[in-house]
Design an enzyme around this catalytic site. Structure first.
Site, PDB file in Angstrom:
ATOM      1  N   ASP A 194       0.873  -1.171   0.000  1.00 19.90           N
ATOM      2  CA  ASP A 194       0.000   0.000   0.000  1.00 19.90           C
ATOM      3  C   ASP A 194       0.915   1.226   0.000  1.00 19.90           C
ATOM      4  OD1 ASP A 194      -1.583   2.164   0.541  1.00 19.90           O
ATOM      5  OD2 ASP A 194      -2.720   1.235   2.155  1.00 19.90           O
ATOM      6  N   LYS A 220      -3.171  12.277  -3.584  1.00 19.14           N
ATOM      7  CA  LYS A 220      -2.172  12.500  -2.531  1.00 19.14           C
ATOM      8  C   LYS A 220      -0.827  12.900  -3.132  1.00 19.14           C
ATOM      9  CE  LYS A 220      -4.317   9.054   0.529  1.00 19.14           C
ATOM     10  NZ  LYS A 220      -4.952   9.829   1.581  1.00 19.14           N
TER      11      LYS A 220
HETATM   12  N1  PLP Z   1      -3.974   3.472   2.403  1.00 22.52           N
HETATM   13  C1  PLP Z   1      -3.343   4.443   3.074  1.00 22.52           C
HETATM   14  C2  PLP Z   1      -2.058   4.134   3.777  1.00 22.52           C
HETATM   15  C3  PLP Z   1      -3.880   5.736   3.102  1.00 22.52           C
HETATM   16  O1  PLP Z   1      -3.258   6.702   3.772  1.00 22.52           O
HETATM   17  C4  PLP Z   1      -5.088   5.984   2.414  1.00 22.52           C
HETATM   18  C5  PLP Z   1      -5.716   7.323   2.469  1.00 22.52           C
HETATM   19  O2  PLP Z   1      -5.497   8.099   3.373  1.00 22.52           O
HETATM   20  C6  PLP Z   1      -5.692   4.948   1.721  1.00 22.52           C
HETATM   21  C7  PLP Z   1      -5.107   3.696   1.742  1.00 22.52           C
HETATM   22  C8  PLP Z   1      -6.962   5.156   0.960  1.00 22.52           C
HETATM   23  O3  PLP Z   1      -6.734   6.053  -0.091  1.00 22.52           O
HETATM   24  P1  PLP Z   1      -7.964   6.629  -0.950  1.00 22.52           P
HETATM   25  O4  PLP Z   1      -8.925   7.226   0.042  1.00 22.52           O
HETATM   26  O5  PLP Z   1      -7.334   7.634  -1.845  1.00 22.52           O
HETATM   27  O6  PLP Z   1      -8.569   5.486  -1.678  1.00 22.52           O
END
Ligand code: PLP
Length: 405
Positions: A194, A220
């Site tokens: 991730d 992000k």
């Molecule tokens: N994984 C991590 C480590 C994150 O920080 C985030 C979002 O903050 C996500 C997954 C999910 O990302 P998204 O909301 O852009 O799908």
């Protein structure tokens, strides 16, 4: 650095100049990205891949160039390994469904960790429920780093996949992902990284890491919302079934049987977010024009400064102090009598002074439960933040503490 490239940074919030320290949630967008979105809709908007007409061909070309830009950015072997999704959450859900259909059977195991974002927990939980499989969790050491010895002990004959964050969104800790991948691979287990919080901050090379899957979100990384990436090694993606059906992902459709398109289209059902991909390509170009090493060094220095300034405040507890971090620092504030000041209260008083931080469980409730607090305050930096931003934040925090204590 480059604040003038981001128009929103000149906005005022509650009568104060904005200090934006909520970058782990989403980043602001430079002119290059905003202009790209306007350009796409004003100059060449048309559906991709299907049209013989000029605009459709231009749109297709821009979309596919963006895929190449993403592939080069993470050093993928080929752009066929880049699947555009709606974001990290969508990427993990797609992978969980597709991998689960093909590879998971009753009694098999998936390994995640205690510090995952809900997006890297719930899709695997749902999959395990469907398949009667088992979700195993890597615990943390006392210093909140991943317990690698415990991880080794968790891997078994039945482990089918490991899915772990490269950087924790709540604590900002950089996990030893190279080691995790090497340990899993020794047992023949593939790894999904991730990268939602790492790809924006660190140069990530999928071939060097040798990860099997990598997921991340454009929003992000100074890019648009509603777009993300699922990278997978070609040999894996070729073995997996599509997660969604519809247009684009097919070769031929007959009522008796449908055959599927080649990679990466097999995984991209429906009209893709081609304006988003184009704008994301511009965001990557922008990051590269600043320089990934420059961004990483600047953010590293800011994060160290932020952590040191917070740690110097009485009654402030910084989580995972001293561990290597990328971008984010979490903390809580306590009263003289040891009682916790609720993070929401801290956040509201900071907001009144124009400082945007995030408070709460940060979509990582199992980690918050582990910390035994109702939430934390998280400040997170991006390439446009300055030491002056941190100083303004610390001054505002001191005022908030005075009012709340
Ligand atoms: N994984 C991590 C480590 C994150 O920080 C985030 C979002 O903050 C996500 C997954 C999910 O990302 P998204 O909301 O852009 O799908």
């Amino acid at each position: 650095m480059r604040q003038s490239d981001f128009p929103i940074l000149t906005e005022q919030v509650n009568g104060r100049p904005l200090v934006y320290l909520d970058n782990a949630a989403t980043t602001q967008k430079p002119h290059a990205v905003l202009n790209a979105i306007v350009e796409a809709y004003s100059k060449w908007n048309a559906n991709v891949h299907r049209g013989v007409h000029h605009l459709s061909q231009v749109a297709t070309q821009k979309h596919e160039e963006a895929r190449k830009t993403v592939a080069a950015f993470i050093h993928a072997q080929s752009e066929e390994e880049i699947i555009f999704t709606k974001g990290t959450t969508d990427s993990i859900n797609m992978l969980a469904f597709s991998f689960g259909e093909a590879m998971l059977h009753e009694g098999d195991e998936i390994v995640i960790s205690q510090l995952e974002h809900h997006s890297n927990i719930v899709p695997w939980q749902m999959l395990c429920e469907r398949k009667k499989a088992v979700l195993k969790v890597i615990p943390l050491r006392d210093d909140l780093s991943l317990d690698i010895e415990a991880f080794k002990a968790l891997l078994s004959e039945r482990t089918r996949l490991v899915s772990v964050a490269h950087v924790s969104n709540l604590l900002g800790i950089v996990n030893p992902i190279e080691e995790i991948i090497a340990i899993a691979h020794e047992k023949g287990v593939p790894v999904c990284v991730d990268g939602a919080q790492s790809v924006p901050h660190l140069a990530v090379d999928v071939q060097q890491l040798d990860c099997d899957f990598l997921v991340f979100s454009a929003h992000k990384m100074y890019g648009p919302t509603g777009l993300g990436v699922l990278y997978g090694k070609k040999e894996w993606l070729n073995q997996l079934p599509p997660a969604e059906g519809g247009g684009e992902m097919i070769e031929h459709v007959r009522f008796e049987q449908t055959t599927y398109n080649v990679l990466p289209y097999k995984f991209e059902a429906g009209t893709p977010n081609f304006v988003g991909s184009y704008a994301f390509g511009k965001a990557i170009d922008y990051m590269e024009s600043v320089g990934l090493d420059t961004i990483a060094a600047h953010e590293h220095q800011l994060t160290l400064y932020l952590e040191a300034q917070l740690a110097a405040l009485p009654h402030v507890h910084v989580y995972a102090a001293g561990l290597r971090k990328a971008g984010a620092v979490s903390f809580n504030v306590y009263r003289e009598d040891g009682g916790l000041i609720h993070p929401f209260d801290v956040g509201v008083l900071l907001d009144r002074q124009g400082v945007a931080v995030r408070t709460g469980h940060h979509c990582a409730e199992p980690l918050i439960d582990h910390l035994q607090v109702p939430g934390t305050v998280r400040a997170s930096v991006a390439l446009y933040n300055t030491q002056e931003d941190i100083d303004t934040f610390i001054a505002a925090l001191k005022k908030a503490i005075m009012m709340l204590a």
